[in-house]
Design a protein around this motif. Structure first.
Motif, PDB file in Angstrom:
ATOM      1  N   LYS A 132      -0.820  -0.049  -2.480  1.00 45.99           N
ATOM      2  CA  LYS A 132       0.503   0.444  -2.865  1.00 45.99           C
ATOM      3  C   LYS A 132       0.915   1.706  -2.113  1.00 45.99           C
ATOM      4  CE  LYS A 132      -1.104   2.950  -6.992  1.00 45.99           C
ATOM      5  NZ  LYS A 132      -1.169   4.261  -6.420  1.00 45.99           N
ATOM      6  N   ASP A 133      -0.022   2.418  -1.520  1.00 45.66           N
ATOM      7  CA  ASP A 133       0.282   3.668  -0.833  1.00 45.66           C
ATOM      8  C   ASP A 133       0.590   3.507   0.655  1.00 45.66           C
ATOM      9  OD1 ASP A 133      -0.071   5.155  -3.202  1.00 45.66           O
ATOM     10  OD2 ASP A 133      -2.239   5.175  -2.892  1.00 45.66           O
ATOM     11  N   THR A 134       0.567   2.280   1.161  1.00 44.97           N
ATOM     12  CA  THR A 134       0.842   2.082   2.580  1.00 44.97           C
ATOM     13  C   THR A 134       2.326   1.846   2.822  1.00 44.97           C
ATOM     14  OG1 THR A 134       0.397  -0.279   2.407  1.00 44.97           O
ATOM     15  CG2 THR A 134      -1.464   1.114   3.033  1.00 44.97           C
ATOM     16  N   LEU A 135       2.741   2.051   4.063  1.00 43.30           N
ATOM     17  CA  LEU A 135       4.156   1.889   4.428  1.00 43.30           C
ATOM     18  C   LEU A 135       4.693   0.506   4.096  1.00 43.30           C
ATOM     19  CD1 LEU A 135       4.236   3.621   7.932  1.00 43.30           C
ATOM     20  CD2 LEU A 135       5.190   4.485   5.793  1.00 43.30           C
ATOM     21  N   ASP A 157      11.414   1.562  -0.505  1.00 44.50           N
ATOM     22  CA  ASP A 157      12.459   2.250   0.265  1.00 44.50           C
ATOM     23  C   ASP A 157      12.384   1.974   1.761  1.00 44.50           C
ATOM     24  OD1 ASP A 157      13.188   3.304  -2.158  1.00 44.50           O
ATOM     25  OD2 ASP A 157      12.306   5.280  -1.779  1.00 44.50           O
ATOM     26  N   LEU A 158      11.221   1.577   2.223  1.00 42.06           N
ATOM     27  CA  LEU A 158      11.019   1.343   3.662  1.00 42.06           C
ATOM     28  C   LEU A 158      11.011  -0.136   4.022  1.00 42.06           C
ATOM     29  CD1 LEU A 158       8.216   3.983   4.292  1.00 42.06           C
ATOM     30  CD2 LEU A 158      10.678   4.226   4.661  1.00 42.06           C
ATOM     31  N   LYS A 159      11.286  -0.956   3.035  1.00 42.56           N
ATOM     32  CA  LYS A 159      11.205  -2.408   3.191  1.00 42.56           C
ATOM     33  C   LYS A 159      11.916  -2.927   4.448  1.00 42.56           C
ATOM     34  CE  LYS A 159      12.040  -6.521   0.444  1.00 42.56           C
ATOM     35  NZ  LYS A 159      12.351  -7.009  -0.885  1.00 42.56           N
ATOM     36  N   GLN A 207       6.103   0.092   0.493  1.00 42.47           N
ATOM     37  CA  GLN A 207       7.060   1.068  -0.037  1.00 42.47           C
ATOM     38  C   GLN A 207       8.442   0.425  -0.115  1.00 42.47           C
ATOM     39  OE1 GLN A 207       5.898   3.980  -1.225  1.00 42.47           O
ATOM     40  NE2 GLN A 207       3.951   3.074  -0.597  1.00 42.47           N
TER      41      GLN A 207
END
Length: 128
Positions: free
Chosen positions: A43-46, A51-53, A49
């Motif tokens: 869950k902590d990777t780019l 918002d960064l989808k 995220q």
């Protein structure tokens, strides 16, 4: 052979996101899903995220260069390592003889080569 696109890779990531939030999904089933997809959820990777989808595009930003795929920790590196192992285990050639032979190469000396005298010996000890 169908290669992944950013869209197909995103679908896999979304599937993991969806199932991570599913209370009926057991840890074992989730682990199997990750294995089947060939993608590990963190869950902590780019990639995961929200918002960064639309910004993270793992396929189109991947660059495969021949030097890393084939040479540096690549296929040639593996093949050479297997060849050296086979030579030492199936002939009377020793690791020391191979190391001494490699150190004779003029190009290696001129380039300030980083091959030290016990390079092969130290690698074989790590594998044991």
């Amino acid at each position: 052979l169908d290669l992944h696109t950013d869209s197909s890779f995103r679908e896999m990531a979304d599937l993991l996101l969806l199932h991570d939030r599913d209370p009926t999904m057991t840890k074992k089933k989730f682990g199997k899903l990750q294995q089947v997809l060939g993608l590990k959820y963190d869950k902590d990777t780019l990639l995961f995220q929200p918002d960064l989808k639309d910004l993270v595009q793992p396929i189109s930003c991947t660059i495969w260069d021949w030097m890393h795929v084939l040479v540096s920790h690549g296929q040639a590196d593996v093949e050479l390592g297997l060849f050296v192992h086979k030579m030492v285990s199936e002939t009377r050639i020793s690791i020391k003889q191979l190391e001494d032979f490699v150190l004779q190469f003029e190009g290696l000396r001129q380039s300030g080569g980083k091959f030290n005298r016990n390079f092969l010996t130290s690698r074989l000890k790590k594998r044991r």
